[in-house]
Scaffold this motif. Structure first.
Motif, PDB file in Angstrom:
ATOM      1  N   ALA A   1       0.821  -1.209   0.000  1.00 41.88           N
ATOM      2  CA  ALA A   1       0.000   0.000   0.000  1.00 41.88           C
ATOM      3  C   ALA A   1       0.856   1.260   0.000  1.00 41.88           C
ATOM      4  N   ALA A   2       2.083   1.160   0.521  1.00 34.96           N
ATOM      5  CA  ALA A   2       2.960   2.328   0.605  1.00 34.96           C
ATOM      6  C   ALA A   2       3.372   2.842  -0.766  1.00 34.96           C
ATOM      7  N   SER A   3       3.168   2.066  -1.796  1.00 38.50           N
ATOM      8  CA  SER A   3       3.545   2.495  -3.147  1.00 38.50           C
ATOM      9  C   SER A   3       2.479   3.361  -3.802  1.00 38.50           C
ATOM     10  N   LYS A   4       1.340   3.542  -3.132  1.00 40.69           N
ATOM     11  CA  LYS A   4       0.226   4.288  -3.713  1.00 40.69           C
ATOM     12  C   LYS A   4       0.267   5.755  -3.294  1.00 40.69           C
ATOM     13  N   PRO A   5      -0.384   6.645  -4.060  1.00 43.44           N
ATOM     14  CA  PRO A   5      -0.482   8.050  -3.649  1.00 43.44           C
ATOM     15  C   PRO A   5      -1.115   8.171  -2.270  1.00 43.44           C
ATOM     16  N   THR A   6      -0.727   9.188  -1.534  1.00 42.64           N
ATOM     17  CA  THR A   6      -1.139   9.321  -0.141  1.00 42.64           C
ATOM     18  C   THR A   6      -2.646   9.406   0.024  1.00 42.64           C
TER      19      THR A   6
END
Length: 820
Positions: A315-320
């Motif tokens: 999930a950390a690879s997605k836009p905030t």
């Protein structure tokens, strides 16, 4: 059930990362420009603030300067209240609460001045012709270096913007660059919504000067000036008619300075013109890299004191903004770590030593007349701003708020005498940059004279975290003045002859005694708890400093005459002196639970009956609420040692709020949504996450007291505990402690509390605590147990088994422990 469900998810998606890889991901990032203010990214150096929108064709930097407030030096007090006070009290004791409230609004509240608003400076716009058609867009806020970056491509050229608010050089600096020479053509405009604040040209600069607004008959006499100057590599510029036109440059540096004539809350004789000019010229002599280097070094000196690792998933690879939208449906522990560090970032950026404390919006505000004037609401919100200051190793950021306490003790002395004929000093539910101390707005919210006790608690907490006796000596007179007011102001109520604070309210909740039509009452629980803490702190400070024994005895005598905390007919902790609580009441304020957090009066060990009753009250209140209220509830559930419920509140708080979705939660830029934006929710959650991992309020350092099942492995470095102990490292696996390293900043007895058995690496014998050095800070934190109502049989919460250990430490040394 949560542990089982997330156990499978963890097996599928959690992957390990090195510390460097983890640190590199402490960024908010987006694949599109901000479409509104709640998507823009905040930068600040304590004094200057900027919201960066990142629109390719038209960059907008919305600008703030921390001392730009409407009005001028004043204090909102009058001499009518003294005559009305006895009648208001009589009506309250007769049960005529609505009549008492109406009379208080008419005769006690300030009729002309309800506080001054914090105001925007204006905007810097940078327009780029032909940039409406772009690709490869990326926007970020790097909270490890306090720099915002925008990148995109137009006609095969890569454009980049970097913005920082320089801590050392006290300017806002924007760098425009590309990967091809001669491609930067743009136009700069500085404007302001203030009356008579037009942009003009002065040599090679554009500047805007003006005066803050008149508000509620208070004349605006705060003068301000902003300046913009550009430095080019290649190309040319024309400065004319308040506009800087740039053509064909390789690189552009844009320097922005702002200043006001504010000196302090009673002195506005400064020279905003010379200050803004001097700041600009000093910075202009330096290049981007030198300003950036000193800026980053300064910022990291604070930011890098604490690191946190809760694991990381895809999930950390997605836009905030996408991560926030999906948080409650997935597993994104890194977002919690990012949100925790973002709160620390905001505190560093909005509250610097020597400056103003963070207000209701920190330093970021785009309006002349913002919601609630963006003032200091001191019946919870301003205090919550500083809950993370000591525990997350940012004690210097606490200083502006402690200075505010000292200043309102000066203005509050006049208010106490003129309004109530009382000694000492008083503060009501709100103040502003001019440090007004009188009651404002209407009585339902403003007739609350107990803020002096709450803000004084911060003076005491600073001592508990540092052990600095010289500091305690300095602030003791301020604490004493607050106590003197309550000794004069409290009176006996007729039913039990208890000493009570009245008129007052339980912020800002109506009660059944008035048929739900009034808040005004006597002897409300939060008042009793606040004064109890203040009086207890005076007694302890008197012993530590070896002074003022007679006054300490006086407050102890008064404390014994105050109302006890009471358990009501629903098994709840009563919010009022009478048993008026409604289990269906889900009011945003949970004021009577102050005794749980941020105070330490209610403990699972010392007061189990009250602990259970307070927990019952919080269950009645429910979870979803306004943003800041959910931040408070994270802390409360952590203090109730329920990590899974605290995590559930984090899920509620990290719920995306957009123009199409209302309610409390989080905006796309991670700022708290009350709504509208209030920064206290960010700070409250940061403090709450720290409380989930380490607590030190109840006579020991409690390790992993509210660890949720889903955070099976992780670490945190740099938290600070009361007693002046620094948690150099706390690492856990499979929800159990692996390693603990503690530094004793001042030495003394270290008391550890844990669900896991521990051993010391050097073989030091640790014994179960039976008591320790009575002069140690942990001992003085264990206040005299509160007076409580007759014992009520409750279904007590089952608590885990605790191991408790003592070890004597030496100043400056570190101590390492492992799970046994």
């Amino acid at each position: 059930m949560m542990k089982i469900a997330f156990g499978l998810l963890l097996t599928l998606v959690v992957f390990c990362v090195s510390a460097q890889e983890f640190d590199d991901k402490m960024k908010l990032w987006y694949d599109r420009p901000a479409s509104n203010w709640n998507e823009a990214l905040p930068l600040g150096n304590g004094r200057l603030g900027a919201m960066v929108f990142g629109t390719p064709a038209m960059e907008r930097l919305q600008l703030n300067e921390e001392t730009l407030w409407a009005g001028s030096p004043n204090n909102n007090i009058h001499d009518k209240a003294k005559d009305a006070l006895p009648t208001v009290r009589k009506l309250i004791f007769e049960g005529k609460y609505v009549e008492a409230q109406d009379l208080a609004t008419k005769e006690i509240m300030s009729q002309t001045n309800h506080g001054m608003p914090y105001q925007t400076f204006g905007d810097l716009f940078v327009s780029f012709p032909g940039h409406a058609d772009y690709s490869a867009y990326y926007r970020e806020l790097d909270i490890e270096n306090a720099i915002s970056t925008v990148q995109y491509k137009v006609d095969g050229v890569n454009f980049k913007r970097e913005v920082l608010t320089a801590f050392d050089d006290q300017v806002i600096l924007l760098r425009l660059s590309t990967d091809q020479p001669g491609k930067i053509t743009c136009q700069l405009q500085l404007n302001s919504p203030h009356d008579n604040a037009d942009a003009v040209t002065e040599n090679d600069q554009i500047l805007v000067s003006g005066v803050s607004s008149m508000h509620e008959k208070q004349p605006g006499r705060l003068k301000f000036q902003g300046r913009v100057k550009a430095k080019l590599t290649g190309g040319k510029q024309i400065v004319k008619d308040g506009i800087i036109q740039i053509e064909g440059a390789d690189e552009v540096l844009v320097y922005v300075s702002m200043a006001t004539n504010f000196i302090n809350y009673k002195d506005i004789s400064g020279d905003e013109v010379s200050k803004s000019q001097e700041l600009l010229e000093n910075a202009f002599s330096k290049d981007f890299e030198s300003i950036k280097s000193s800026h980053v070094d300064y910022f990291k000196g604070y930011m890098d004191r604490v690191s946190i690792d809760l694991g990381i998933t895809e999930a950390a690879s997605k836009p905030t903004d996408q991560r926030v939208a999906e948080f409650s449906q997935g597993f994104d522990p890194h977002l919690v770590a990012l949100y925790f560090q973002f709160g620390r970032y905001l505190l560093i950026s909005s509250s610097q030593p020597g400056g103003q404390p963070a207000n209701l919006q920190g330093i970021w505000n785009d309006r002349l007349f913002p919601s609630w004037d963006s003032k200091y609401t001191v019946n919870i919100n301003a205090e919550m701003n500083y809950w993370p200051a000591e525990v997350t190793n940012l004690t210097e950021m606490h200083e502006p708020f402690l200075q505010l306490v000292k200043e309102v003790s000066e203005t509050g002395r006049e208010a106490a005498e003129k309004l109530y004929g009382a000694k000492g000093w008083v503060l009501h539910h709100n103040t502003d940059i001019w440090r007004i101390a009188g009651p404002l707005d209407r009585a339902p919210s403003g007739m609350w004279p107990s803020a002096g006790a709450w803000v004084s608690q911060h003076l005491w907490e600073r001592y508990l975290f540092t052990g600095d006796k010289q500091y305690l000596e300095e602030v003791y007179p301020v604490m004493k003045g607050a106590a003197e007011f309550f000794l004069d102001f409290m009176i006996e109520e007729p039913e039990n002859n208890w000493l009570v604070v009245t008129p007052s309210n339980s912020p800002e909740n109506v009660h059944a005694g008035s048929g739900g039509k009034a808040t005004t009452a006597a002897g409300v629980t939060i008042d009793n708890q606040l004064v109890f803490d203040l009086f207890s702190n005076i007694s302890r400070a008197s012993k530590i400093l070896g002074k003022d024994e007679a006054f300490a005895m006086e407050v102890e005598k008064a404390k014994k005459r105050m109302p006890p905390m009471q358990v009501g007919k629903h098994g709840q902790l009563q919010e009022w002196m009478h048993d008026w609580d409604d289990p269906k009441d889900q009011h945003r304020h949970v004021s009577h639970l102050y005794g749980v957090a941020p105070s330490n009066q209610i403990s699972p060990i010392r007061t189990p009956e009250l602990f259970d009753a307070a927990r019952t009250s919080l269950i009645f209140r429910g979870d979803p609420s306004t943003g800041w209220s959910m931040g408070w509830k994270v802390n409360l559930w952590a203090r109730f040692l329920d990590g899974n419920h605290a995590y559930k509140l984090l899920q509620d708080q990290l719920s995306l709020v957009t123009p199409d979705k209302k309610g409390g939660g989080t905006y796309p830029n991670l700022l708290d949504a009350h709504p509208p934006f209030q920064i206290d929710g960010n700070f409250g959650c940061t403090a709450g996450i720290a409380e989930m991992l380490m607590q030190s309020h109840d006579g020991a350092i409690h390790l992993l007291p509210a660890l949720p099942d889903v955070w099976e492995a992780g670490s945190i470095h740099g938290l600070v505990a009361r007693g002046a102990f620094e948690i150099i490292e706390l690492t856990w696996k499979q929800n159990k402690i692996e390693k603990l390293v503690v530094k004793a900043r001042i030495g003394g007895n270290l008391r550890l509390r844990s669900s896991d058995q521990l051993r010391n690496e050097k073989g030091f014998r640790m014994s179960k605590a039976k008591g320790s050095n009575p002069n140690h800070l942990f001992e003085i934190m264990k206040i005299n147990d509160p007076i409580i109502s007759p014992e009520v049989k409750l279904n007590k919460v089952e608590l885990p088994k605790f191991w408790e250990y003592d070890i004597m430490t030496t100043k400056g040394k570190t101590y390492t422990f492992y799970r046994k």
